[in-house]
Design a protein around this motif. Structure first.
Motif, PDB file in Angstrom:
ATOM      1  N   PRO A   1     -16.653  15.161 -17.979  1.00  0.00           N
ATOM      2  CA  PRO A   1     -15.275  14.749 -18.524  1.00  0.00           C
ATOM      3  C   PRO A   1     -15.058  13.388 -18.204  1.00  0.00           C
ATOM      4  O   PRO A   1     -15.744  13.038 -17.371  1.00  0.00           O
ATOM      5  N   ARG A   2     -14.338  12.805 -19.093  1.00  0.00           N
ATOM      6  CA  ARG A   2     -14.104  11.191 -18.713  1.00  0.00           C
ATOM      7  C   ARG A   2     -12.896  11.111 -18.194  1.00  0.00           C
ATOM      8  O   ARG A   2     -11.839  11.524 -18.648  1.00  0.00           O
ATOM      9  N   VAL A   3     -12.859  10.512 -17.023  1.00  0.00           N
ATOM     10  CA  VAL A   3     -11.507  10.328 -16.145  1.00  0.00           C
ATOM     11  C   VAL A   3     -10.943   8.964 -16.199  1.00  0.00           C
ATOM     12  O   VAL A   3     -11.890   8.204 -15.924  1.00  0.00           O
ATOM     13  N   THR A   4      -9.760   8.769 -16.416  1.00  0.00           N
ATOM     14  CA  THR A   4      -9.345   7.347 -16.333  1.00  0.00           C
ATOM     15  C   THR A   4      -7.899   7.379 -15.494  1.00  0.00           C
ATOM     16  O   THR A   4      -7.344   8.176 -15.759  1.00  0.00           O
TER      17      THR A   4
ATOM     18  N   LEU B   1      -6.097  16.199 -20.450  1.00  0.00           N
ATOM     19  CA  LEU B   1      -5.289  16.851 -19.332  1.00  0.00           C
ATOM     20  C   LEU B   1      -4.648  15.421 -18.667  1.00  0.00           C
ATOM     21  O   LEU B   1      -5.501  14.569 -18.185  1.00  0.00           O
ATOM     22  N   THR B   2      -3.285  15.349 -18.759  1.00  0.00           N
ATOM     23  CA  THR B   2      -2.799  14.258 -18.034  1.00  0.00           C
ATOM     24  C   THR B   2      -2.203  14.734 -16.664  1.00  0.00           C
ATOM     25  O   THR B   2      -1.275  15.390 -16.803  1.00  0.00           O
ATOM     26  N   LEU B   3      -2.575  14.140 -15.650  1.00  0.00           N
ATOM     27  CA  LEU B   3      -2.170  14.560 -14.216  1.00  0.00           C
ATOM     28  C   LEU B   3      -1.255  13.361 -13.515  1.00  0.00           C
ATOM     29  O   LEU B   3      -1.621  12.347 -13.450  1.00  0.00           O
ATOM     30  N   VAL B   4      -0.283  14.110 -12.836  1.00  0.00           N
ATOM     31  CA  VAL B   4       0.184  13.101 -11.953  1.00  0.00           C
ATOM     32  C   VAL B   4      -0.126  13.734 -10.469  1.00  0.00           C
ATOM     33  O   VAL B   4       0.339  14.882 -10.228  1.00  0.00           O
TER      34      VAL B   4
ATOM     35  N   ALA C   1       0.797  -1.210   0.133  1.00  0.00           N
ATOM     36  CA  ALA C   1      -0.029   0.073  -0.029  1.00  0.00           C
ATOM     37  C   ALA C   1       0.824   1.321   0.191  1.00  0.00           C
ATOM     38  O   ALA C   1       0.548   2.260  -0.558  1.00  0.00           O
ATOM     39  N   HIS C   2       2.054   1.213   0.768  1.00  0.00           N
ATOM     40  CA  HIS C   2       2.828   2.579   0.705  1.00  0.00           C
ATOM     41  C   HIS C   2       3.460   2.634  -0.692  1.00  0.00           C
ATOM     42  O   HIS C   2       3.951   3.724  -0.881  1.00  0.00           O
ATOM     43  N   ARG C   3       3.662   1.630  -1.317  1.00  0.00           N
ATOM     44  CA  ARG C   3       4.130   2.028  -2.897  1.00  0.00           C
ATOM     45  C   ARG C   3       3.197   2.639  -3.570  1.00  0.00           C
ATOM     46  O   ARG C   3       3.846   3.232  -4.650  1.00  0.00           O
ATOM     47  N   LEU C   4       2.037   2.885  -3.438  1.00  0.00           N
ATOM     48  CA  LEU C   4       1.062   3.519  -4.169  1.00  0.00           C
ATOM     49  C   LEU C   4       1.120   4.861  -3.952  1.00  0.00           C
ATOM     50  O   LEU C   4       0.342   5.213  -3.129  1.00  0.00           O
ATOM     51  N   GLU C   5       2.019   5.733  -4.182  1.00  0.00           N
ATOM     52  CA  GLU C   5       2.502   6.902  -3.817  1.00  0.00           C
ATOM     53  C   GLU C   5       1.640   8.060  -4.497  1.00  0.00           C
ATOM     54  O   GLU C   5       1.259   8.964  -4.225  1.00  0.00           O
ATOM     55  N   ALA C   6       1.382   7.712  -5.882  1.00  0.00           N
ATOM     56  CA  ALA C   6       0.680   8.643  -6.662  1.00  0.00           C
ATOM     57  C   ALA C   6       0.002   7.891  -7.799  1.00  0.00           C
ATOM     58  O   ALA C   6       0.284   6.848  -8.107  1.00  0.00           O
ATOM     59  N   SER C   7      -1.030   8.765  -8.508  1.00  0.00           N
ATOM     60  CA  SER C   7      -1.619   8.190  -9.622  1.00  0.00           C
ATOM     61  C   SER C   7      -1.399   9.073 -10.844  1.00  0.00           C
ATOM     62  O   SER C   7      -1.267  10.303 -10.627  1.00  0.00           O
ATOM     63  N   VAL C   8      -1.532   8.278 -12.322  1.00  0.00           N
ATOM     64  CA  VAL C   8      -1.426   9.215 -13.383  1.00  0.00           C
ATOM     65  C   VAL C   8      -2.887   9.154 -13.753  1.00  0.00           C
ATOM     66  O   VAL C   8      -3.428   8.107 -13.861  1.00  0.00           O
ATOM     67  N   TRP C   9      -3.515  10.480 -14.029  1.00  0.00           N
ATOM     68  CA  TRP C   9      -4.880  10.395 -14.470  1.00  0.00           C
ATOM     69  C   TRP C   9      -5.019  10.917 -16.074  1.00  0.00           C
ATOM     70  O   TRP C   9      -4.048  11.859 -16.251  1.00  0.00           O
ATOM     71  N   ARG C  10      -5.740  10.593 -16.744  1.00  0.00           N
ATOM     72  CA  ARG C  10      -5.938  11.033 -17.951  1.00  0.00           C
ATOM     73  C   ARG C  10      -7.540  11.504 -17.792  1.00  0.00           C
ATOM     74  O   ARG C  10      -8.278  10.954 -17.652  1.00  0.00           O
ATOM     75  N   ILE C  11      -7.629  12.806 -18.034  1.00  0.00           N
ATOM     76  CA  ILE C  11      -8.937  13.606 -18.201  1.00  0.00           C
ATOM     77  C   ILE C  11      -9.423  13.980 -19.581  1.00  0.00           C
ATOM     78  O   ILE C  11      -8.554  15.031 -20.097  1.00  0.00           O
ATOM     79  N   GLU C  12     -10.421  13.626 -20.213  1.00  0.00           N
ATOM     80  CA  GLU C  12     -10.821  13.948 -21.405  1.00  0.00           C
ATOM     81  C   GLU C  12     -11.781  14.863 -21.318  1.00  0.00           C
ATOM     82  O   GLU C  12     -12.804  14.699 -20.495  1.00  0.00           O
ATOM     83  N   LEU C  13     -11.532  15.982 -21.794  1.00  0.00           N
ATOM     84  CA  LEU C  13     -12.567  17.291 -22.010  1.00  0.00           C
ATOM     85  C   LEU C  13     -13.199  17.632 -23.171  1.00  0.00           C
ATOM     86  O   LEU C  13     -12.616  18.436 -23.968  1.00  0.00           O
TER      87      LEU C  13
ATOM     88  N   VAL D   1      -6.425  14.240  -2.983  1.00  0.00           N
ATOM     89  CA  VAL D   1      -6.958  15.012  -3.907  1.00  0.00           C
ATOM     90  C   VAL D   1      -7.349  14.087  -5.142  1.00  0.00           C
ATOM     91  O   VAL D   1      -6.578  13.512  -5.676  1.00  0.00           O
ATOM     92  N   ARG D   2      -8.489  14.293  -5.623  1.00  0.00           N
ATOM     93  CA  ARG D   2      -9.077  13.638  -6.709  1.00  0.00           C
ATOM     94  C   ARG D   2      -8.876  14.295  -8.026  1.00  0.00           C
ATOM     95  O   ARG D   2      -8.953  15.614  -7.824  1.00  0.00           O
ATOM     96  N   PRO D   3      -9.171  13.769  -9.172  1.00  0.00           N
ATOM     97  CA  PRO D   3      -9.269  14.479 -10.494  1.00  0.00           C
ATOM     98  C   PRO D   3     -10.339  15.461 -10.498  1.00  0.00           C
ATOM     99  O   PRO D   3     -10.292  16.699 -11.100  1.00  0.00           O
ATOM    100  N   ASP D   4     -11.359  15.179 -10.080  1.00  0.00           N
ATOM    101  CA  ASP D   4     -12.469  16.335  -9.765  1.00  0.00           C
ATOM    102  C   ASP D   4     -12.056  17.238  -8.985  1.00  0.00           C
ATOM    103  O   ASP D   4     -12.795  18.702  -9.316  1.00  0.00           O
ATOM    104  N   ASP D   5     -11.116  16.924  -8.003  1.00  0.00           N
ATOM    105  CA  ASP D   5     -10.878  18.290  -7.278  1.00  0.00           C
ATOM    106  C   ASP D   5      -9.970  19.160  -8.023  1.00  0.00           C
ATOM    107  O   ASP D   5     -10.015  20.655  -8.033  1.00  0.00           O
ATOM    108  N   VAL D   6      -9.071  18.615  -8.794  1.00  0.00           N
ATOM    109  CA  VAL D   6      -8.288  19.486  -9.811  1.00  0.00           C
ATOM    110  C   VAL D   6      -9.025  20.314 -10.685  1.00  0.00           C
ATOM    111  O   VAL D   6      -8.983  21.554 -10.965  1.00  0.00           O
ATOM    112  N   LEU D   7     -10.239  19.720 -11.229  1.00  0.00           N
ATOM    113  CA  LEU D   7     -11.325  20.283 -12.061  1.00  0.00           C
ATOM    114  C   LEU D   7     -11.599  21.374 -11.577  1.00  0.00           C
ATOM    115  O   LEU D   7     -11.846  22.411 -11.929  1.00  0.00           O
ATOM    116  N   SER D   8     -12.018  21.222 -10.161  1.00  0.00           N
ATOM    117  CA  SER D   8     -12.579  22.351  -9.278  1.00  0.00           C
ATOM    118  C   SER D   8     -11.718  23.492  -9.248  1.00  0.00           C
ATOM    119  O   SER D   8     -11.996  24.705  -9.444  1.00  0.00           O
TER     120      SER D   8
END
Lengths: 255, 653
Positions: free
Chosen positions: A220-223, A188-191, A118-130, A199-206
């Motif tokens: 938006p479609r978020v993956t 939009l590609t986010l790390v 679980a500790h290895r899951l430090e960050a996520s890469v998100w793809r947001i289609e707008l 912090v979730r992708p929709d928070d970044v969109l906010s």
């Protein structure tokens, strides 16, 4: 004293398996609980010898980490499962994928040989289609976000509205355009670093709405593309199953 | 113009981020079927007119879905009531009522089949028709619109929704949907002779498919019905119900659906028999589903084994109207418990009578599970009341049963009762409290513990068509509420036992609306339409139900009629009155029903024809059916043999 039901022998866990699975297409609307029920039933259909907890109402030993929100697709969700017989991870993947509905797809199964997954899951890469957002508008909004030290956003939680910073967790943000689709679509590609509050992708969109008034006319479609240890460069993550796989290779060599 | 059967998912998908529990609208269930639109002649949309979480587990719809999809010339998809949040968005963006399988517009199908377990789904039907672009009034539909067909128990009096229906089917649906499919297919193949009317004539001609618009209803000046008569020669004077014989020939579900969304029943269900002849006078299900037809022990075990393998469920429900009455139930329970002893699978018998034998069964079924709660249904609080309703259970039986349960390690017993039964007095209802008190007392003695509980759950009685109580006056909601309040007081004031007794109940008002819808005639259709226009949706859900809205609609629509809500509900009928459903033949002889009603008032019991001589209810004679019960003589089933799991390591070595 009235008789109680007999204690049952609980078969011990002899092996732990780690899975990566994807949540795709219309099944991205499944919640974490929906997936949990679907997985447990699929495990039984595939006759995988899952381990159960002891106690009055035994439940399968499956642990879920960091699940993507309802409506968010993912190529990188992880679960860990205890089994009572040694299993071939490739056979488990095939058997399980065959019985899960299309859209819930098991991508990889490895034997867990390391701790602190679980500790290895430090960050996520998100793809947001707008859809229907111009690339230039997205670029200027993202520039404004990255220029800020802090962007406070509000989200409704079970305990009411909560305000927190959405900027600091954003490690990188890249913009691109997808022109092959109609109408044109900005990508939009986010790390984003995991943390509390997460912090979730929709928070970044906010946050983008907050700093640049960027409001998507269509949902938006978020993956989630990946999650794992953060790369030094900050633009991607490492495969969190790699340490298990390294040991796997070593184990194979010494066999 | 898009071609028929084209998915609307792209448009729906944009709305899903804004609604609660979007998973309920996306389909994707394990064992769901989608066929190419053009590969079949007849397209069925099957609707359970409630939310997905209630509708998806419904066995009736699941069985018809499979029966139809097994045919090469038909396809069936499912649709459910959408919640108001999605309904509003669909209206805004012009998304029609859709199926969850392939997200096809319901208006494109040849037949929309609705299963009504309860009358409280009527307004949801109107929402679905409206969202589908189907005219609400059957008279305004043309041959481009689906045939709207209702089935389920409520279809035994479809008169309140007669204006909205093209066809009602009484009784078992399996063969009826195949019959309709044949007729629709032939009519389409022949170039739709006679248009929509021509199709309806062909359906009516069968004698077992009710086409309401082929019947005229005349009324007397005082509001009672004068007569109901066919207005076309092809329509029979009486329409008869369908009865499926030999359940072993119909081993469904073969491929049970496993929803992704959470539903009210998270289990594999198998119907162990259909019908019930216990003769409880309030029970519409028991009256309209006669005779009893059992599935054999082997048939049950095969369905369970196959179903568990295909679903991965951990619970099996052995369903019927009174499951412990199956002639082989002890062997069924023992064999299934043996078969699944090593697994996590639990077995349940949802409908249990007050009978110590049932506790033995429950013990057997919970061999390896926990014993939390057992449920029994004495239905009437007093001995006298139970005689009136023909629930042949004495207080002694009940105490013996619960004593066995508490001695077997069960901690909680739930008891179901009804309030508002014919001839009931305040005293009859108060006796529920003394009964619960005796239950706790016996439980404490036998278990030596103080933490045992008894919950009494009380439902308001609504008289139903095709039962001996169809002539009875319904208790008004004020009186119902007063009786329930007095009962609650009595329990609360019991210092010694009150804290161990829980009480669950609803107020009497929804029962009045159910009452109008149950025993109403065609004039009630306008009330339903008005209530729906005023916003009525999901009337079975207390957070959506509005009594005042229904009463206002009834007052407005019935203003110039000699009838009102009380006339339909709290008024007792006499033998000579023409009942709105008399032309719909459940097989029950009306003289038998009337005599049974008189026997109820005289507190005279009637016995079960499975063990006692035939009481001449009329069903078997009228329908050409017979009781089908075991035992088959099979007492031990072989243990199922599973091949080794394919996932174990080192299998090749």
């Amino acid at each position: 004293m009235a008789p109680r039901p007999p204690e049952r022998d609980i078969a011990p866990t002899v092996q732990k398996l780690r899975f990566r699975y994807a949540k795709r297409g219309r099944l991205r609307f499944s919640s974490a609980r929906d997936f949990q029920r679907a997985l447990e039933r699929a495990l039984r259909r595939a006759r995988i010898p899952m381990a159960y907890s002891a106690g009055f109402s035994p439940h399968p030993k499956v642990s879920y980490t960091n699940t993507a929100a309802t409506g968010v697709a993912s190529e990188a969700e992880y679960v860990e499962l205890g089994v009572t017989r040694e299993c071939d991870p490739v056979a488990v993947r095939d058997a399980l994928d065959a019985v899960l509905p299309p859209g819930l797809d098991v991508l990889e199964v490895v034997v867990a040989r390391t701790k602190d997954f679980a500790h290895r899951l430090e960050a996520s890469v998100w793809r947001i289609e707008l859809p229907e957002i111009a690339l230039t508008d997205l670029e200027s909004a993202v520039a404004a976000l990255l220029a800020a030290d802090e962007v406070m956003v509000e989200r409704m939680t079970k305990n009411g509205p909560r305000t927190f910073d959405a900027r600091a967790a954003v490690v990188s943000a890249e913009c691109a355009a997808e022109e092959a689709v109609d109408p044109a679509c900005a990508i939009l590609t986010l790390v984003v670093r995991h943390g509390t509050p997460s912090v979730r992708p929709d928070d970044v969109l906010s946050a983008l709405r907050g700093v640049a008034d960027l409001v998507p006319p269509v949902p938006p479609r978020v993956t989630r593309l990946a999650q794992g240890p953060l790369h030094e460069a900050g633009t991607t993550v490492f495969d969190p199953l790699a340490p298990d796989r390294v040991d796997e290779a070593e184990a194979a060599r010494t066999r | 113009m898009t071609s028929p059967g084209t998915s609307v998912f792209d448009r729906l998908e944009r709305l899903l981020p804004f609604v609660t529990k979007p998973i309920q609208y996306v389909g994707g269930e394990v064992n769901a079927v989608t066929k190419p639109w053009d590969s079949v002649a007849v397209h069925w949309a099957l609707m359970y007119p409630d939310a997905y979480e209630v509708g998806a587990p419904n066995q009736g719809v699941q069985i018809l879905y499979e029966v139809l999809n097994e045919r090469d010339d038909a396809l069936a998809e499912r649709t459910y009531a959408v919640w108001p949040d999605l309904e509003a968005l669909m209206r805004e963006s012009g998304v029609p009522q859709f199926t969850v399988d392939a997200h096809r517009p319901v208006g494109d199908f040849d037949v929309l089949g609705l299963s009504f377990s309860t009358e409280l789904g009527y307004t949801n039907m109107l929402t679905a028709l409206d969202l589908a672009g189907i005219p609400l009034s059957a008279a305004e539909r043309d041959e481009t619109h689906p045939l709207v067909v209702a089935g389920g128990h409520a279809a035994f009096n479809p008169e309140p929704i007669a204006d909205f229906l093209d066809v009602a089917v009484l009784g078992d649906g399996e063969e009826a949907v195949l019959l309709i499919t044949d007729i629709v297919r032939e009519w389409k193949a022949a170039g739709r002779p006679g248009g929509r009317g021509g199709l309806l004539v062909e359906l009516a001609r069968t004698g077992s498919l009710y086409v309401p618009q082929f019947y005229d209803v005349d009324y007397l000046p005082d509001g009672r019905i004068q007569r109901v008569a066919p207005n076309r020669p092809e329509a029979p004077w009486r329409v008869s119900k369908h009865t499926l014989m030999d359940l072993d020939e119909w081993p469904y579900p073969r491929n049970p659906l496993v929803p992704l969304a959470e539903t009210v029943h998270e289990r594999m269900s198998v119907e162990i028999f259909r019908g019930c002849t216990r003769g409880c006078r309030f029970c519409q299900a028991g009256m309209i589903t006669r005779p009893v037809r059992e599935r054999s022990i082997t048939g049950i075990a095969d369905i369970v084994e196959n179903g568990l393998e295909k679903t991965g469920y951990e619970e099996v429900g052995l369903l019927s109207l009174s499951s412990a009455d199956h002639s082989e139930i002890a062997d069924v329970a023992k064999n299934l418990a043996d078969r699944y002893e090593e697994s996590q699978v639990s077995l349940s018998l949802p409908s249990t009578r007050v009978d110590a034998f049932n506790v033995d069964l429950a013990n057997e079924l919970s061999r390896n599970g926990r014993r939390s709660g057992l449920t029994f249904a004495p239905e009437g609080g007093s001995e006298r009341m139970r005689k009136v309703i023909n629930k042949q259970v004495t207080e002694e039986d009940l105490i013996r049963t619960v004593t066995t349960a508490y001695a077997g390690g069960w901690r909680q017993v739930k008891l179901y009762f009804m309030c508002g039964l014919p001839t009931e007095t305040d005293e009859d209802v108060l006796q529920i409290a003394s009964l619960a008190r005796e239950v706790i007392k016996a439980g404490r003695e036998v278990s030596g513990r103080k933490d045992i509980r008894c919950t009494v759950s009380i439902g308001g009685f609504v008289p139903k068509p095709h039962t001996p109580f169809q002539w009875a006056a319904q208790l008004d909601h004020e009186a119902t509420d007063a009786r329930l309040r007095a009962l609650k007081e009595a329990i609360r004031n019991d210092r010694e036992f009150g804290r161990s007794i829980g009480m669950r109940y609803h107020d009497g008002r929804p029962g009045i609306v159910e009452g109008i819808l149950s025993r109403g005639d065609r004039r009630v259709g306008g009330v339903i339409l008005q209530a729906w226009r005023d916003g009525a949706r999901f009337d079975g859900w207390s957070e959506h139900f509005s009594f005042d809205r229904w009463m206002a609609a009834a007052d407005a629509v019935l203003a110039d009629q000699p009838v009102d809500v009380d006339w339909y509900t709290t008024r007792e009928r006499d033998r000579t009155e023409v009942l709105p459903w008399e032309h719909l033949d459940s097989g029950l002889d009306i003289e038998w029903l009337w005599d049974d009603w008189q026997d109820a008032l005289a507190e005279i019991p009637v016995d079960d024809c499975r063990w006692s001589p035939c009481s001449d209810c009329g069903v078997c004679d009228q329908m050409g059916t017979e009781i089908q019960i075991g035992p088959t003589g099979v007492v031990t089933l072989p243990m199922p043999v599973l091949p080794p799991s394919p996932v174990l390591a080192g299998r090749e070595g």
